[in-house]
Design a protein around this motif. Structure first.
Motif, short mmCIF file in Angstrom:
data_model
loop_
_atom_site.label_atom_id
_atom_site.label_comp_id
_atom_site.label_asym_id
_atom_site.label_seq_id
_atom_site.Cartn_x
_atom_site.Cartn_y
_atom_site.Cartn_z
N PRO A 37 0.83 -1.21 0.00
CA PRO A 37 0.00 0.00 0.00
C PRO A 37 0.87 1.26 0.00
CG PRO A 37 -0.74 -1.55 1.67
CD PRO A 37 0.56 -2.06 1.14
N THR A 38 0.36 2.29 -0.65
CA THR A 38 1.09 3.55 -0.69
C THR A 38 1.06 4.22 0.68
OG1 THR A 38 1.44 5.54 -2.00
CG2 THR A 38 -0.81 5.05 -1.39
N THR A 39 1.91 5.19 0.86
CA THR A 39 2.00 5.91 2.13
C THR A 39 1.64 7.37 1.92
OG1 THR A 39 4.31 6.53 1.80
CG2 THR A 39 3.89 4.40 2.88
N LEU A 40 1.37 8.05 3.01
CA LEU A 40 1.10 9.49 2.93
C LEU A 40 2.32 10.21 2.36
CD1 LEU A 40 -0.68 11.94 3.46
CD2 LEU A 40 0.16 11.96 5.81
N GLN A 41 3.50 9.79 2.76
CA GLN A 41 4.72 10.42 2.25
C GLN A 41 4.82 10.29 0.73
OE1 GLN A 41 8.35 8.88 3.94
NE2 GLN A 41 9.62 10.39 2.90
N GLN A 42 4.48 9.11 0.19
CA GLN A 42 4.51 8.93 -1.26
C GLN A 42 3.51 9.86 -1.94
OE1 GLN A 42 3.94 4.62 -1.44
NE2 GLN A 42 5.72 4.54 -2.78
N LEU A 43 2.28 9.90 -1.41
CA LEU A 43 1.26 10.76 -1.99
C LEU A 43 1.73 12.21 -2.00
CD1 LEU A 43 -1.99 9.27 -0.42
CD2 LEU A 43 -1.29 9.13 -2.82
N GLU A 44 2.28 12.67 -0.89
CA GLU A 44 2.73 14.05 -0.81
C GLU A 44 3.89 14.33 -1.76
OE1 GLU A 44 3.33 14.33 3.43
OE2 GLU A 44 1.26 15.04 3.76
N THR A 45 4.76 13.36 -1.94
CA THR A 45 5.87 13.51 -2.90
C THR A 45 5.32 13.62 -4.31
OG1 THR A 45 7.39 12.30 -1.46
CG2 THR A 45 7.96 12.42 -3.80
N TRP A 46 4.38 12.74 -4.67
CA TRP A 46 3.79 12.79 -6.01
C TRP A 46 3.06 14.10 -6.24
CZ3 TRP A 46 1.38 7.30 -5.17
CH2 TRP A 46 2.38 6.34 -5.30
N GLU A 47 2.40 14.61 -5.19
CA GLU A 47 1.62 15.84 -5.32
C GLU A 47 2.49 17.08 -5.49
OE1 GLU A 47 -0.76 15.37 -1.83
OE2 GLU A 47 -2.15 14.01 -2.85
N LYS A 48 3.79 16.94 -5.33
CA LYS A 48 4.69 18.05 -5.63
C LYS A 48 4.85 18.19 -7.15
CE LYS A 48 7.17 17.77 -1.30
NZ LYS A 48 8.34 17.23 -0.60
N GLU A 49 4.55 17.11 -7.88
CA GLU A 49 4.69 17.11 -9.35
C GLU A 49 3.34 17.13 -10.07
OE1 GLU A 49 7.46 14.73 -11.57
OE2 GLU A 49 8.36 14.12 -9.66
N VAL A 50 2.37 16.43 -9.53
CA VAL A 50 1.05 16.37 -10.17
C VAL A 50 0.00 16.75 -9.12
CG1 VAL A 50 1.71 14.62 -11.88
CG2 VAL A 50 0.74 13.90 -9.70
#
Length: 116
Positions: A37-50
């Motif tokens: 499962p993805t993590t909040l940290q991954q989501l936040e990292t992706w949201e810096k780009e998309v």
């Protein structure tokens, strides 16, 4: 460096993407949301780009299964992340971390431009 590809193995769009990557001999590591499962940290990292809006797959079954109240509550990154963490299958698939940035979904032209 191998690409990082996130998705669900039985998703047709993910299957198309993985087939394209294999046929074009593009090295990648696959992360199955069902097993990792993805993590909040991954989501936040992706949201810096998309944008968080582009991460939420509103065309999929998982979104449609949410109550209209839950759907209406997705109004910003924080609320979207809560829903996405509880429903990884709602993240647009596949999500590819590439040297040229995040790629969402499968678009052969975009893959040719960014991955070859």
């Amino acid at each position: 460096m191998a690409l990082q590809v996130y998705g669900i193995k039985n998703c047709n769009t993910v299957k198309k993407a993985l087939t394209w990557l294999d046929e074009n001999k593009v090295d990648y590591t696959f992360h199955d949301y069902k097993k990792e499962p993805t993590t909040l940290q991954q989501l936040e990292t992706w949201e810096k780009e998309v944008s968080w809006e582009s991460l939420v797959n509103k065309k999929g079954t998982t979104w449609r299964k949410l109550s209209s109240e839950d759907q209406a509550a997705v109004v910003d990154a924080d609320s979207a992340n809560k829903v996405l963490l509880n429903n990884n299958s709602m993240i647009k698939r596949p999500l590819i971390e590439s040297p040229k940035g995040i790629i969402l979904g499968f678009d052969e032209e975009e893959y040719r431009a960014k991955l070859k």
